[in-house]
Design a protein around this motif. Structure first.
Motif, short mmCIF file in Angstrom:
data_model
loop_
_atom_site.label_atom_id
_atom_site.label_comp_id
_atom_site.label_asym_id
_atom_site.label_seq_id
_atom_site.Cartn_x
_atom_site.Cartn_y
_atom_site.Cartn_z
N ALA A 45 34.39 38.00 29.23
CA ALA A 45 33.80 38.49 28.92
C ALA A 45 33.96 40.06 29.49
CB ALA A 45 31.83 38.46 28.87
N ILE A 46 34.06 41.25 29.21
CA ILE A 46 34.43 42.60 29.89
C ILE A 46 33.27 42.80 31.13
CG2 ILE A 46 36.10 43.65 27.95
CD1 ILE A 46 33.89 45.48 27.64
N PRO A 47 33.60 43.27 32.13
CA PRO A 47 33.03 43.38 33.34
C PRO A 47 32.31 45.09 33.08
CG PRO A 47 35.30 43.59 34.54
CD PRO A 47 35.07 43.39 32.76
N THR A 48 31.26 45.44 34.01
CA THR A 48 30.49 46.78 34.20
C THR A 48 31.34 48.07 34.76
OG1 THR A 48 28.47 45.43 33.91
CG2 THR A 48 28.95 48.29 33.71
N ILE A 49 32.01 47.20 35.30
CA ILE A 49 32.77 48.06 36.55
C ILE A 49 33.76 47.57 37.03
CG2 ILE A 49 31.41 49.94 37.14
CD1 ILE A 49 30.13 47.83 38.88
N PRO A 50 34.79 47.65 37.13
CA PRO A 50 36.77 47.09 38.33
C PRO A 50 35.81 45.24 39.12
CG PRO A 50 36.69 49.35 37.79
CD PRO A 50 35.04 48.91 37.76
N PRO A 51 36.07 45.00 38.44
CA PRO A 51 35.65 43.13 39.64
C PRO A 51 36.72 43.56 40.89
CG PRO A 51 36.35 42.67 37.33
CD PRO A 51 36.89 43.95 37.17
N ASN A 52 37.32 44.31 40.70
CA ASN A 52 37.81 43.68 42.16
C ASN A 52 37.57 44.97 43.26
OD1 ASN A 52 38.57 45.62 41.00
ND2 ASN A 52 40.64 45.65 41.96
N ALA A 53 37.00 45.74 42.71
CA ALA A 53 36.06 46.91 43.14
C ALA A 53 35.08 46.65 44.33
CB ALA A 53 36.09 48.08 42.27
N ILE A 54 34.79 45.51 43.85
CA ILE A 54 32.44 44.99 44.20
C ILE A 54 32.41 43.14 44.43
CG2 ILE A 54 31.99 46.76 42.65
CD1 ILE A 54 30.11 44.56 41.02
N GLU A 55 33.78 42.56 43.66
CA GLU A 55 33.98 41.28 44.23
C GLU A 55 33.47 41.24 45.60
OE1 GLU A 55 35.38 38.74 40.75
OE2 GLU A 55 36.44 39.92 41.34
N PRO A 56 34.33 41.37 46.47
CA PRO A 56 33.47 41.24 48.13
C PRO A 56 32.49 40.97 48.93
CG PRO A 56 35.59 42.68 48.07
CD PRO A 56 35.15 42.81 46.52
#
Length: 370
Positions: free
Chosen positions: A142-153
């Motif tokens: 599913a598409i995320p709300t915001i860019p995953p790479n910006a918050i995953e860490p």
């Protein structure tokens, strides 16, 4: 006083509240963008924030226009290939998911030769061609709300801890062969786990306390993330190996249990449910000003009603100015710096991503309702 005068006064008193409330009502009204599409096909790489901005002037109004399809297993999730359709219900815009059996395959008509003359038929820039697509929820992402790479860490790392959380955690005593500075794949010993037997840990160093810039209240302590470790042998001391390193790791650094894999949250952009007023209290890597897709900490947490997906407006304090005529000083109004979206919430503090900025966001900037 005549009856005519009384009626006139009544009309005036009726109009005044409307005039006072009209800016507030206007700001809270769902408004479509002038160039909004009538339908849109979701593509890989889209985020819910991006799609919201295609349709709405204020992306945080998305929950008010999204029509949940009760027949879909996870009605909140949107997948690449889904077709979103804009309709009107009782005069209000509504965006819904087109059933897959209603998606019309794209048909390319066979045209007669043009003898080299280019096709000059008018095209509508708001028309989106739709092709049949199928997804299976267990396999598709599913598409995320915001860019995953910006918050995953930042999803599984504490970042903000209580007064005693790190001081009571396990700690590194020494590296194998008395090594002091630990790097990737370095083995080390640690103590202080009080019966814990988990396998994966994050490594932290206590940071500075975070205070509210206005009230002076202690909100949390920073936890400086250094890397990850895996337990090799239980005991006292226990034996570990460093599995990833962000900064140099040394004895006395602390270990907190890792969830190993943090699930990426799915949520809707939304305005706070009540009026809020807070401050930017910290920025990643202690930078003084930040731009889009940077992470900031704000002085609003669970107790203020913050939730994942809460959108806030950042306001820059311009200060005062000397009046060139009277010589006195007067306060200039705050200026908008941008929008942030909360993605992780603690009791007294939250972490948010800068979604867009008109100017750099600074520590101590005010955050309030969008």
């Amino acid at each position: 006083m005549s009856s005519k005068t009384l009626r006139r006064l009544g009309q005036i008193l009726t109009i005044i509240p409307l005039l006072v409330l009209s800016p507030m009502l206007s700001a809270d009204t769902v408004q479509l963008k002038p160039d909004h599409p009538e339908r849109y096909t979701v593509v890989k790489g889209d985020t819910l924030w991006d799609i919201s901005k295609r349709f709405l002037k204020s992306p945080w109004h998305w929950p008010r226009v999204w029509k949940i399809n009760e027949q879909v297993k996870n009605p909140h999730l949107i997948y690449p290939g889904d077709v979103l359709v804009l309709t009107w219900v009782d005069g209000q815009p509504q965006i819904s998911l087109l059933p897959r059996d209603k998606v019309v395959p794209e048909v390319t008509p066979t045209l007669p030769p043009t003898d080299g003359v280019p096709d000059q038929r008018p095209t509508d820039p708001n028309t989106v061609r739709v092709s049949p697509r199928v997804h299976d929820e267990p396999l598709a992402s599913a598409i995320p709300t915001i860019p995953p790479n910006a918050i995953e860490p930042f999803l599984s790392q504490p970042l903000a801890v209580g007064r005693n959380e790190l001081s009571q955690a396990g700690y590194i005593t020494t590296g194998l062969d008395n090594r002091i500075a630990l790097g990737d794949q370095s083995e080390f010993y640690a103590r202080g786990f009080k019966g814990e037997s988990r396998e994966y840990y994050h490594i932290f160093r206590p940071g500075k306390p975070i205070y509210h810039p206005d009230s002076g209240e202690l909100l949390a302590y920073e936890a400086i993330y250094l890397g990850d470790a895996r337990r090799l042998e239980a005991g006292d001391p226990a034996k570990f190996v460093v599995t990833s390193v962000k900064q140099e790791i040394v004895p006395t650094d602390r270990l907190l249990v890792s969830e190993r894999k943090a699930s990426l949250p799915f949520y809707y952009p939304q305005a706070p449910k009540k009026e809020v007023n807070g401050r930017v209290v910290a920025a990643l890597n202690a930078v003084s000003e930040v731009g889009p897709f940077s992470v900031v900490a704000i002085s609003l947490g669970k107790r203020e009603g913050m939730e994942q997906g809460t959108v806030l407006r950042v306001m820059r304090s311009v200060g005062s100015h000397r009046d060139p005529v009277t010589g006195g000083r007067y306060k200039l109004p705050d200026e908008e710096s941008g929008l942030i979206m909360v993605f992780r919430v603690f009791d007294k503090i939250s972490y948010a991503l800068v979604m867009n900025s008109i100017r750099p966001v600074h520590i101590k900037d005010r955050v309030t309702n969008p």
